[in-house]
Design an enzyme around this catalytic site. Structure first.
Site, PDB file in Angstrom:
ATOM      1  N   ARG A 193      18.463  10.429  10.994  1.00 19.81           N
ATOM      2  CA  ARG A 193      18.329  10.401   9.533  1.00 19.81           C
ATOM      3  C   ARG A 193      17.865  11.747   8.995  1.00 19.81           C
ATOM      4  NH1 ARG A 193      19.056   5.516   7.278  1.00 19.81           N
ATOM      5  NH2 ARG A 193      19.165   3.848   8.804  1.00 19.81           N
TER       6      ARG A 193
ATOM      7  N   PRO B  93       1.456  -3.340  -6.374  1.00 16.38           N
ATOM      8  CA  PRO B  93       1.249  -4.069  -5.130  1.00 16.38           C
ATOM      9  C   PRO B  93       2.212  -3.669  -4.031  1.00 16.38           C
ATOM     10  CG  PRO B  93       2.157  -5.502  -6.833  1.00 16.38           C
ATOM     11  CD  PRO B  93       1.904  -4.190  -7.471  1.00 16.38           C
ATOM     12  N   GLU B  94       1.662  -3.214  -2.932  1.00 16.95           N
ATOM     13  CA  GLU B  94       2.441  -2.944  -1.728  1.00 16.95           C
ATOM     14  C   GLU B  94       2.010  -3.991  -0.702  1.00 16.95           C
ATOM     15  OE1 GLU B  94       2.182   1.181  -0.552  1.00 16.95           O
ATOM     16  OE2 GLU B  94       1.924   1.834  -2.616  1.00 16.95           O
TER      17      GLU B  94
ATOM     18  N   ARG C 217       5.539  -4.833 -17.473  1.00 10.67           N
ATOM     19  CA  ARG C 217       6.605  -3.851 -17.339  1.00 10.67           C
ATOM     20  C   ARG C 217       7.925  -4.446 -16.855  1.00 10.67           C
ATOM     21  NH1 ARG C 217       4.375   1.484 -14.704  1.00 10.67           N
ATOM     22  NH2 ARG C 217       2.624   0.963 -16.021  1.00 10.67           N
TER      23      ARG C 217
ATOM     24  N   LYS D 107       7.243  -6.926   0.527  1.00 12.37           N
ATOM     25  CA  LYS D 107       6.487  -6.949  -0.720  1.00 12.37           C
ATOM     26  C   LYS D 107       6.751  -8.239  -1.497  1.00 12.37           C
ATOM     27  CE  LYS D 107       6.864  -1.931  -1.082  1.00 12.37           C
ATOM     28  NZ  LYS D 107       7.541  -0.843  -1.779  1.00 12.37           N
TER      29      LYS D 107
ATOM     30  N   HIS E 124       3.273 -11.187 -22.231  1.00 11.07           N
ATOM     31  CA  HIS E 124       4.165 -10.887 -21.107  1.00 11.07           C
ATOM     32  C   HIS E 124       4.119 -11.951 -20.009  1.00 11.07           C
ATOM     33  CE1 HIS E 124       4.615  -7.076 -23.058  1.00 11.07           C
ATOM     34  NE2 HIS E 124       3.341  -6.780 -22.886  1.00 11.07           N
TER      35      HIS E 124
ATOM     36  N   ARG F 107       9.575  10.296  -6.471  1.00  9.48           N
ATOM     37  CA  ARG F 107       8.257   9.736  -6.272  1.00  9.48           C
ATOM     38  C   ARG F 107       7.231  10.825  -6.000  1.00  9.48           C
ATOM     39  NH1 ARG F 107       9.979   5.512  -7.391  1.00  9.48           N
ATOM     40  NH2 ARG F 107      11.929   5.727  -6.303  1.00  9.48           N
TER      41      ARG F 107
END
Length: 301
Positions: A182, A2-3, A147, A59, A128, A291
Site C-alpha cells: 500500500r 466516538p471512535e 451534525r 465504530k 436534533h 484529516r
DNA sequence: ACTATTTCCTGGATGC
DNA sequence: TGCATCCAGGAAATAG
C-alpha cells in the site's frame, strides 16, 4: 467524536440499561439522511422487538433484536419461508401455531456528534433528536445527532458486515499483511475501516506517536520491526482508552452521562505547537487526506 | 484495483 | 455586539 473506545464504553453502558427490554413503540424523525434503511423498514424491525444484547462492531453499535411472531401452520407466512427449510418443515407439519423468534439487528453509527440516551419519558426532547424508542422499562432510548453524520440501519442476522478486522482481535501476521503493497500514508491506512475497523483520528495519531512512525510514511515502506511496534501501540492505546472510558472531546459522554478521561493521556492529538512530552520538540500538525494529523518531528521518522 | 479529493452537517471559535 | 468565515471529522461518493 466516538471512535472504538468511546463506542465500546457507550455500548457497555447501554447493554446494562436496555438489555431485555421490549421496544413498545418507535418514533423516527423526518431527516431521512440519518437513515440508511427506509424508515418504514427500521420501524417495522424495531417495533415490538426485544433487545437481546448490545455490542460494538468497529465504530458501530449493534442491538441484537428478537421478535416473537405467531406463525400459523396452514398459511405459509413470509416469516416461515425465511427460516431454514428444515425448521419450516417441522413447523408446518407439527404445531398448528407457534411463537417463532426471528432475529435482526439495529445498527447505529454515531458519526461525529451522535449520542444514544436512556431517559425518562418526561425528559424534554433535545434539539436534533432523530429517533425515540419507548421501552417496556418505562424509559425511552433516544438518538440525538446535531451534525447528522450518524446513521441508523437494520439488518437481518446474517447481513451486517462492518468491514475490516477488529484491531483488538487481529494477530501480528494479519496486521502486517494489511499494509503490504500500500502506497497510501500509514495514517490513511489506519483510518481505512475496510482494513481495521474502529480506529479514528485520535487513536491513529496516538498509535503512530507511540511507535515512532510519521503519519505520512507510505504504509508499504514501514519495516517489519516498526509494524510490530505499531501493532502493539494500537492495541495498547485502545485498551488504555477503554479502561478510562474513552476520550471526552467536545461534548462526548457515555450512556450514563459520564465523561471519559483518555483525553488527558493524549500525547500528540490536538497538541500542535506544544512541547513533545518525550523530547520537548514542538508537535507539528499537518493535513493528510483531509484529516489533521499530529506528530513529533523528532520522535517520529 | 487503488488512491486522492470532495461532500455532507451544525455549532463553537475566531476575526474584523 | 454582530455578522461572516472557518474548522472539526467518518465514510460515501466521485474523480483520477
Amino acid at each position: 467524536m466516538p471512535e472504538l473506545p468511546e463506542v465500546e464504553t457507550i455500548a457497555r453502558g447501554l447493554a446494562k440499561r436496555v438489555t431485555g427490554d421490549l421496544i413498545e413503540s418507535v418514533w423516527l424523525g423526518q431527516k431521512k439522511e440519518t437513515l440508511k434503511s427506509p424508515a418504514s423498514e427500521i420501524a417495522a424491525v424495531l417495533d415490538q422487538s426485544r433487545i437481546a444484547s448490545v455490542r460494538r462492531m468497529g465504530k458501530h453499535i449493534v442491538f441484537d433484536l428478537e421478535q416473537d411472531r405467531v406463525v400459523r401452520a396452514p398459511a405459509k407466512s413470509r416469516l416461515a419461508q425465511r427460516m431454514t427449510k428444515s425448521r419450516a418443515a417441522r413447523q408446518t407439519s407439527t404445531a398448528p401455531a407457534e411463537a417463532v423468534a426471528t432475529k435482526s439487528q439495529w445498527i447505529v453509527h454515531l458519526g461525529m456528534t451522535g449520542s444514544l440516551r436512556v431517559c425518562e419519558p418526561q425528559t424534554e426532547v433535545a434539539k436534533h433528536t432523530h429517533a425515540i424508542l419507548r421501552l417496556s422499562s418505562g424509559r425511552e432510548l433516544r438518538f440525538v445527532d446535531p451534525r447528522r453524520f450518524g446513521r441508523l440501519s437494520v439488518a437481518s442476522a446474517a447481513d451486517f458486515d462492518a468491514g475490516g478486522i477488529e484491531p483488538l482481535e487481529i494477530d501480528l501476521d494479519r496486521f502486517t499483511n494489511l499494509f503490504r503493497g500500500r502506497k497510501t500514508p500509514i495514517k490513511s491506512a489506519l483510518l481505512n475501516q475496510k482494513l481495521l475497523r474502529g480506529v479514528g483520528n485520535i487513536y491513529a495519531d496516538e498509535s503512530l506517536f507511540r511507535s515512532g512512525i510519521r503519519p505520512r510514511r507510505r504504509a508499504s515502506t514501514i519495516t517489519r520491526e516498526q509494524l510490530a511496534k505499531l501493532f502493539v501501540a494500537v492495541k495498547e492505546v485502545l485498551n488504555e482508552a477503554i479502561a478510562l472510558g474513552g476520550s471526552s472531546i467536545s461534548d462526548y459522554v457515555d450512556a450514563d452521562g459520564e465523561e471519559g478521561f483518555f483525553q488527558l493521556q493524549h500525547r500528540v492529538y490536538a497538541r500542535e505547537a506544544e512541547p513533545c512530552l518525550v523530547c520537548k520538540t514542538p508537535i507539528k500538525r499537518v493535513v493528510i487526506a483531509g484529516r489533521s494529523s499530529h506528530y513529533c518531528p523528532k520522535c517520529q521518522r
